[in-house]
Design an enzyme around this catalytic site. Structure first.
Site, PDB file in Angstrom:
ATOM      1  N   HIS A  67      -8.470  -4.678  -0.183  1.00  5.97           N
ATOM      2  CA  HIS A  67      -7.037  -4.561  -0.160  1.00  5.97           C
ATOM      3  C   HIS A  67      -6.810  -4.580   1.622  1.00  5.97           C
ATOM      4  O   HIS A  67      -7.193  -5.537   2.350  1.00  5.97           O
ATOM      5  CB  HIS A  67      -7.084  -2.859  -0.185  1.00  5.97           C
ATOM      6  CG  HIS A  67      -5.989  -2.033   0.137  1.00  5.97           C
ATOM      7  ND1 HIS A  67      -5.427  -1.607  -0.603  1.00  5.97           N
ATOM      8  CD2 HIS A  67      -5.410  -1.698   1.362  1.00  5.97           C
ATOM      9  CE1 HIS A  67      -4.072  -0.681  -0.495  1.00  5.97           C
ATOM     10  NE2 HIS A  67      -4.443  -1.066   0.954  1.00  5.97           N
ATOM     11  N   ASP A  77     -10.314  -3.747  -4.836  1.00  5.79           N
ATOM     12  CA  ASP A  77      -9.550  -2.420  -4.487  1.00  5.79           C
ATOM     13  C   ASP A  77      -9.348  -1.387  -4.804  1.00  5.79           C
ATOM     14  O   ASP A  77      -8.633  -1.265  -6.340  1.00  5.79           O
ATOM     15  CB  ASP A  77      -7.695  -3.187  -3.941  1.00  5.79           C
ATOM     16  CG  ASP A  77      -7.378  -2.878  -3.145  1.00  5.79           C
ATOM     17  OD1 ASP A  77      -7.519  -1.423  -2.902  1.00  5.79           O
ATOM     18  OD2 ASP A  77      -5.689  -2.650  -3.329  1.00  5.79           O
ATOM     19  N   SER A 112       0.645  -0.896   0.214  1.00  7.43           N
ATOM     20  CA  SER A 112      -0.125   0.238   0.012  1.00  7.43           C
ATOM     21  C   SER A 112       1.081   1.687  -0.002  1.00  7.43           C
ATOM     22  O   SER A 112       1.664   1.696  -0.267  1.00  7.43           O
ATOM     23  CB  SER A 112      -1.084   0.150   1.230  1.00  7.43           C
ATOM     24  OG  SER A 112      -1.686   1.300   1.042  1.00  7.43           O
TER      25      SER A 112
END
Length: 308
Positions: free
Chosen positions: A280, A250, A155
């Site tokens: 995610h 996501d 991320s």
């Protein structure tokens, strides 16, 4: 593919808690929520030796946690945790880093980079690069090989793992064997099809991402800088081989896959793997998602292939 039933169960359990959205709470509350959620990820894997140490950097020292399996001349993974540049730390990603060190038989150096909003852009990126330079100079003391350096992250940490190779290329090193980007943030565009399709109801929301961007880079005119939005870099040529992993449900899916395509167009050897049915953040959730174990195995194979 449809949403994995385990992902639906996770979302339903989350909804039952009635927690306010991240963008509606204070930074301190948001950090506490992530810390508490991470504590329930399961028993961490054993590693031969784990060492915490501080390294000198400008303007502030950086805390590292070094996971050292048995052996010498091992690959060295400099790992940057997720959390929107605002949340997370050594504890939230301890389980994943242990699992990665064990699966890949690699020294893993987890970087406790300085968080926003106290330390806005480019603080995290500069910390990430400083940690890479330190690893290149000192990894032999921990069983690592300086010719087998890897950057990895998830991320916002995937963002740092994407921009650090750009910084290393632009600043004449250190050399990297490869990069691993787990559902990375690669661009400041919050209007991609996946952002629109999964704006709400799929764990990470577009409003939360907008809040993260506001914390880390309040100056909108800075957001297109390639050390923040690597998709905007004029050239991606000369970067190390990349593994890019995305999740089907996501908001960040499209920008991760678009970045993989840009890397390929620049002549960078790139493997793109989309994991269907998951959300995610799935790579840390070994107890919930069998896809997490598969992604870890794929990452370990990729590291062994490029760090032989």
């Amino acid at each position: 593919m449809p949403l994995d039933p385990r992902a639906r169960q996770f979302l339903d359990s989350l909804a039952a808690l009635g927690l306010p959205p991240l963008h509606e709470v204070s930074v301190a509350q948001a950090r506490r929520q992530m810390d508490e959620a991470s504590a329930g990820l399961g028993r961490p894997a054993p590693v031969a030796q784990v060492t915490d140490r501080d390294i000198e950097a400008i303007p502030n020292s950086i805390r590292l946690r070094i996971y050292q399996p048995e052996g010498q001349n091992l690959p060295v993974v400099i790992y940057y945790h997720g959390g929107g540049w605002v949340l997370g730390g050594l504890l939230t990603h301890d389980g994943y880093c242990r699992a990665l060190a064990q699966a890949a038989q690699a020294v893993v150096i987890s970087v406790d980079y300085h968080l926003a909003p106290e330390h806005p852009f480019p603080a995290a990126a500069e910390d990430a690069y400083a940690a890479l330079r330190w690893a290149a100079e000192h990894c032999t003391s921990y069983g690592g090989h300086p010719g087998k350096l890897v950057v990895a992250g998830d991320s916002a940490g995937g963002n740092l793992a994407a921009v650090t190779p750009l910084m290393a290329r632009d600043r004449n090193g250190p050399s990297l064997a490869c990069q691993v980007l787990l559902y990375p943030i690669t661009d400041c565009d919050l209007e991609t099809p996946s952002y629109q399709e999964f704006a709400t109801g799929y764990y990470l929301t577009r409003d939360s991402m907008r809040w993260f961007w506001d914390q880390y880079c309040p100056r909108a005119e800075d957001r297109t800088h390639p050390y923040l939005s690597p998709m905007r870099a004029e050239s991606l040529a000369g970067l190390p081989p990349a593994l890019v992993i995305t999740a089907e449900f996501d908001p960040l899916r499209d920008e991760g896959e678009a970045y993989a395509e840009r890397l390929r167009e620049a002549g960078v050897e790139t493997t793109l793997s989309r994991y269907d049915g998951v959300l995610h953040g799935f790579t840390r959730q070994f107890r919930l998602f069998p896809q997490a174990a598969k992604a870890l195995e794929e990452t370990a194979r990729f590291l062994k292939q490029h760090c032989h």
